[in-house]
Scaffold this active site. Sequence first.
Site, PDB file in Angstrom:
ATOM      1  CG  HIS A 399      51.409  -5.863  24.644  1.00  0.00           C
ATOM      2  ND1 HIS A 399      52.492  -6.642  24.979  1.00  0.00           N
ATOM      3  CD2 HIS A 399      51.919  -4.750  24.090  1.00  0.00           C
ATOM      4  CE1 HIS A 399      53.601  -6.017  24.659  1.00  0.00           C
ATOM      5  NE2 HIS A 399      53.285  -4.856  24.112  1.00  0.00           N
ATOM      6  CE  LYS A 591      48.797 -16.735  35.480  1.00  0.00           C
ATOM      7  NZ  LYS A 591      49.657 -16.476  34.355  1.00  0.00           N
ATOM      8  NE  ARG A 592      46.417  -6.332  38.202  1.00  0.00           N
ATOM      9  CZ  ARG A 592      46.376  -5.036  37.941  1.00  0.00           C
ATOM     10  NH1 ARG A 592      47.492  -4.375  37.677  1.00  0.00           N
ATOM     11  NH2 ARG A 592      45.249  -4.364  37.987  1.00  0.00           N
ATOM     12  CE  LYS A 597      46.145 -11.890  33.584  1.00  0.00           C
ATOM     13  NZ  LYS A 597      47.325 -12.245  32.769  1.00  0.00           N
ATOM     14  CB  THR A 699      56.250 -12.897  30.368  1.00  0.00           C
ATOM     15  OG1 THR A 699      55.451 -12.066  31.199  1.00  0.00           O
ATOM     16  CG2 THR A 699      56.282 -12.359  28.962  1.00  0.00           C
ATOM     17  CE  LYS A 703      59.055 -12.950  33.932  1.00  0.00           C
ATOM     18  NZ  LYS A 703      58.126 -11.920  34.433  1.00  0.00           N
TER      19      LYS A 703
HETATM   20  C1  26V Z   1      44.142  -4.016  30.089  1.00  0.00           C
HETATM   21  C2  26V Z   1      42.862  -3.772  30.565  1.00  0.00           C
HETATM   22  C3  26V Z   1      42.354  -2.397  30.554  1.00  0.00           C
HETATM   23  C4  26V Z   1      40.916  -2.244  30.850  1.00  0.00           C
HETATM   24  C5  26V Z   1      40.194  -3.347  31.512  1.00  0.00           C
HETATM   25  C6  26V Z   1      40.761  -4.675  31.563  1.00  0.00           C
HETATM   26  C7  26V Z   1      42.125  -4.843  31.048  1.00  0.00           C
HETATM   27  C8  26V Z   1      42.693  -6.092  31.063  1.00  0.00           C
HETATM   28  C9  26V Z   1      43.961  -6.315  30.598  1.00  0.00           C
HETATM   29  C10 26V Z   1      44.679  -5.277  30.109  1.00  0.00           C
HETATM   30  C11 26V Z   1      46.063  -5.641  29.662  1.00  0.00           C
HETATM   31  C12 26V Z   1      46.664  -4.817  28.648  1.00  0.00           C
HETATM   32  C13 26V Z   1      47.914  -5.246  28.055  1.00  0.00           C
HETATM   33  C14 26V Z   1      48.751  -6.295  28.733  1.00  0.00           C
HETATM   34  O1  26V Z   1      49.284  -6.122  29.798  1.00  0.00           O
HETATM   35  N1  26V Z   1      48.913  -7.411  28.053  1.00  0.00           N
HETATM   36  C15 26V Z   1      49.792  -8.476  28.480  1.00  0.00           C
HETATM   37  O2  26V Z   1      51.013  -8.294  27.791  1.00  0.00           O
HETATM   38  C16 26V Z   1      51.967  -9.280  28.112  1.00  0.00           C
HETATM   39  C17 26V Z   1      53.242  -8.907  27.408  1.00  0.00           C
HETATM   40  O3  26V Z   1      53.089  -8.992  26.043  1.00  0.00           O
HETATM   41  C18 26V Z   1      51.455 -10.649  27.710  1.00  0.00           C
HETATM   42  O4  26V Z   1      52.401 -11.610  28.098  1.00  0.00           O
HETATM   43  C19 26V Z   1      50.127 -10.938  28.379  1.00  0.00           C
HETATM   44  O5  26V Z   1      49.605 -12.148  27.909  1.00  0.00           O
HETATM   45  C20 26V Z   1      49.156  -9.801  28.094  1.00  0.00           C
HETATM   46  O6  26V Z   1      47.960  -9.965  28.825  1.00  0.00           O
END
Ligand code: 26V
Length: 859
Positions: A399, A591-592, A597, A699, A703
Amino acid sequence: MAVRSSGAKSSAGNKRSVKKAVSLAETKAVAAAKVDARADKNSLKLDVNVFKEKIVHHLRCTIGTSEKKASKLAWWQALVATANELIFDRLTQTQYTHATKDTRAVHYLSAEFLMGRLTVNNLVSLEVYNTAKSALQELGIDINELCEEETDMALGNGGLGRLAACFMDSLATLAYPSVGYGIHYENGLFRQEIREGRQIERPDSWREYGCPWEVCRPESVQEVPIGGFVETQTAPDGSIRKVWHPEHMIKGVPWDIPVVGFRGASVTILRLWESRPTESFNWDVFNAGGYVDAQNEKAAVETISKVLYPNDSTEAGKMLRLTQQYFFSSCSLRDILRRYNRTHFHDYGEFAKKIAIQLNDTHPVIAIPELMRLLVDEEGISWDAAWEIVTEVFSYTNHTLLPEALEKWPVYIFEKLLPRHLEIIYEINYRFLNEVVEAKWSGDDEKKRKLSIIEEGPCKMVRMANLAVIASRKINGVAEIHSKLVRENLFPEFSTLWPDRFCNVTNGVTPRRWMLACNPGLAELYNEIAGKDWPLHLDSCAALRPYADDPQIQKRFMDIKFKNKVALAAEIKKLCGVEVDPHAMFDVQIKRLHEYKRQHLNLLYILHLYRKLLADPAMRIVPQVFIFGAKAAPAYTLAKNIIYAINVIGDKINNDYRIRNQLKVVFMPNYRVSLAEKIIPAADISEQISTAGYEASGTSNMKFSMNGALTLGTMDGANIEIVAEAGVENNFIFGMSVKDVQELKAKGYNPWDFYNSNQDLRAVVDWLDSDFFTEDRQALASIKHSLLEGGDPYMVLADFASYCAAHKRAEEMYADKARWAHAAIMNSASMGKFSSDRSIEDYVHNIWKLKNYEIKDEI
Ligand code: 26V
C-alpha cells in the site's frame, strides 16, 4: 472405562430412538416454527408497528429502561438490538451454508479496519431503514439524532484501514466465504481536539459503554506463546527437533462484528482479538506473595491490544507493535487451523484448496513464519510440504512506496520475542538465497545482499516486505501506476525472478456507504434513472451520462448538491463557528496530514488568492470555501505545524472584512469516517494533489467523484484511472507526472530556482516567515524552511505555478453553471469501475479463486 463407554452408547442409542419416535411431530413443529420465524422477520422488515413494538420491547427487556426515561443512547441501543435480530439470523444462515458446503474462503488479515459507524449502513443493507425511521418517528424520535449517538469504530489510521472496511462490505454483498481478522484495540486512532489552532490528541474510547454490534466468543479463545528460548533436541535416529520454551502465554479473546451484505446477501464476520492474561500465568508470582507483580504482568499483557499505533516512524513502542502483529496473526492462524481441522482432522492435503490468506500490507507478515512453525513444529509436517502449503496460501498487498513506511524489525527484538520465528526466517532466507538467487545470478553477492530478508549493518534488521514477496503466490499494488512502480522501483529483481507473481488490483469503495447511505438525494436520482440495483452494479449509473447536458437533470443534480452544501454549512457553523455561504465553491482536502499529500501546497494557493484580494480590494473572484480535515501523527512536528498554519491563516482570512467574505478557510476538527460522510456529498472540488508517484491509490478521490465533485489533482495513484473514466476535460489535472518527477530528481531538484523565479511564489513563501498571521512565527517559518533549506522533498514549489493555473481553470468553469453541472454529472456517472465490488471480483478471479454461494433460509 467400559461402563462409561457403554453408558454413553446406550444414551446415544436412546436419543436416536426417541428422535425417530417424535420425528414426524418434530418436523412439523420445526417447519411451523420456521414459517413463524420468517413471518416474524418479514413483518419486522415491512411493518412499522411490529418494528415499533420490537424497539420498545428491547428498550424495556434488553436495555432495562422505559420510554419515559430512556436516553438517546438507550434508544439507539434498542434500535441496534432490533436490527441484530435480523442480522444474527442471516449470520446463522450464512455460516450453515458455508459449513455444509465446506467452502473455500479468504481470510483477510489486517491490523486496521476503519469501520466508522454501522447503524445507517446496516439498516440500509437490511432494507429496513425507512421502516425504522417511521417507527421511531411515531415514537417521537428522530433517527438521525439517534445515529449520531454512535461513536465511530476508528480502528485504523486512514486509507488502508478504510479499504479493509469497504472490502468487508463487498465480500458480504457478493456472498464470498470470508473472514476479516484484526485487533480489538481498546483505543482506536486518537480523537483530535484543536486548541488555539493546535492539534491535541485525546484517547478514543469507542466502547466505553459497550458496543452493541459486537459479540464475544469465549468458545473460540486462543492461547499464544511468546518470548523464551529454543532448544534443539536430537532423536536417537539423529533427526533434529526444535522445541520452543516460551516465557509467557497470552490469551486471545475473539470479538465478532457481523458485516451485513447489501439486501442481506450474506453476513460476514470481522473477528477482532483482544489480549488477556491466561488463567494460569500469574499464579506462581501470586502464590509467592507477588500480588502486585502479578497485577503488573496482567497489565502488560492487556497492553498488547490497548492502542492503535498512529502512523509515525518513531522508535518508541517497536517491541509492542511487533507483539501486536504477532499476537493477532497467530490467533487468526490458530482459528483458521481449528476450523479446518473440524472437517479435515489434521490432514493438510486439502489446506491450500480451502484456505486463502490475504496480507494487508506487511503488518501481518509474521503470519508466514508462524504458519511454518505451526505446521512443522506443532503438526509434524516436513519443511518442504509446509513451504508448499505456505506459498500457495498467502498473498500480499503493498500500500505504499514510502521508504519510512516499509517495515523492518531489529533482529535483537526478534531474538527476545520470537526466537523460533527468527530461526525459521533464517532458514527461509538461506534456502532462497542459495537455491533461487544463486540459480539466477550465480556468485552475485550484491544481488544476495539486496534481496536478503536480513539487512546487514550495525543493527541487523528483518525486512518484512522481502519476506512477504518470497512467500507469496501473488503480490499486488493498489492502482495501475502504483503496481508498475512496485514492480519496477520497489522490487525490480523479485519481479525479474517471478514476473507472474506481480499484479494490480485497483482499489474501490463501497457505493452502499459512500453514495446510497450518505447521499440519499443522489441515490434517489439514480433509483429513477438507473433502477434500484445501481448500488450492486455501479456501472449502471452510466445511464445518467446521456443527460449530462439536459437542463432539467442538471438542475436536479445541482439542487441535490446545494442541499448537501447547506447541511455542511450548518455543520461547519456548529464545529468551527464560521459562517460559510453554500453558494460559494466548496473546495475540500480531507486526508491524513503528510508532506507528500501536500496540504501546504493548497495553503500556498490560499495565501496567493488572499494576497491578490488584499492588493486589489475591488477585485471580484468566485467565492470559495476551503475545507480541510486531517490528523497528524503525534510525533510528526511539521505536519502539526501545517495544521496550526491552516488554523491561524484561516482565522485571519475569515475575519478580514476587506475581502468581503469571498474567501473562507475552515479546518474541521477530528476528521473521521462519519465526518467524511457529511463532507464528501457537499464538495465541489476534490483536492488530490500528492507529488506524482507517492500516493499509492487514494480512495477518497473515488468517493468525491461518485458524489459529483471535480478532481483538482496530479497524475498520481487512482487519479489517473478516475480521469480516464470521467474525462480529463471534466477535471483539473496539473503538475509533474511520475516521469517528470523522476527526471527532475535525477537532474537535481533545487527549490530555490522556483522560489527565485516566481514573484508570487516567493511572496507567499516569505509571508510564512512573518508575524502577519501569528506571534508564534516559528511554527509557520518551519514550513518555509522545509521548502527551501529542507530541500522541498515533495517538490511543492515545482508544482506551484501549474497548481495556480488549475485553480484558475476551476474558478472559470464554476462560473459557467451548465458546464460545471455537465462535468459533475460525468464524474458521478462514470465511477462504475471504482466500486469495491469490482476490486473484490478482481481479487477473487486473479488471486483468491473463490466461489460464492447463495444464502438461503435453510435453518
Ligand atoms: C505509513 C507510515 C508509517 C511510518 C511513517 C509514515 C507513514 C506514512 C504512511 C503510511 C501509510 C501506510 C499504508 C497506507 O495507509 N497506504 C494507503 O493505502 C490506501 C489503500 O490502498 C491507498 O489508497 C493510499 O494511497 C495509501 O497511502
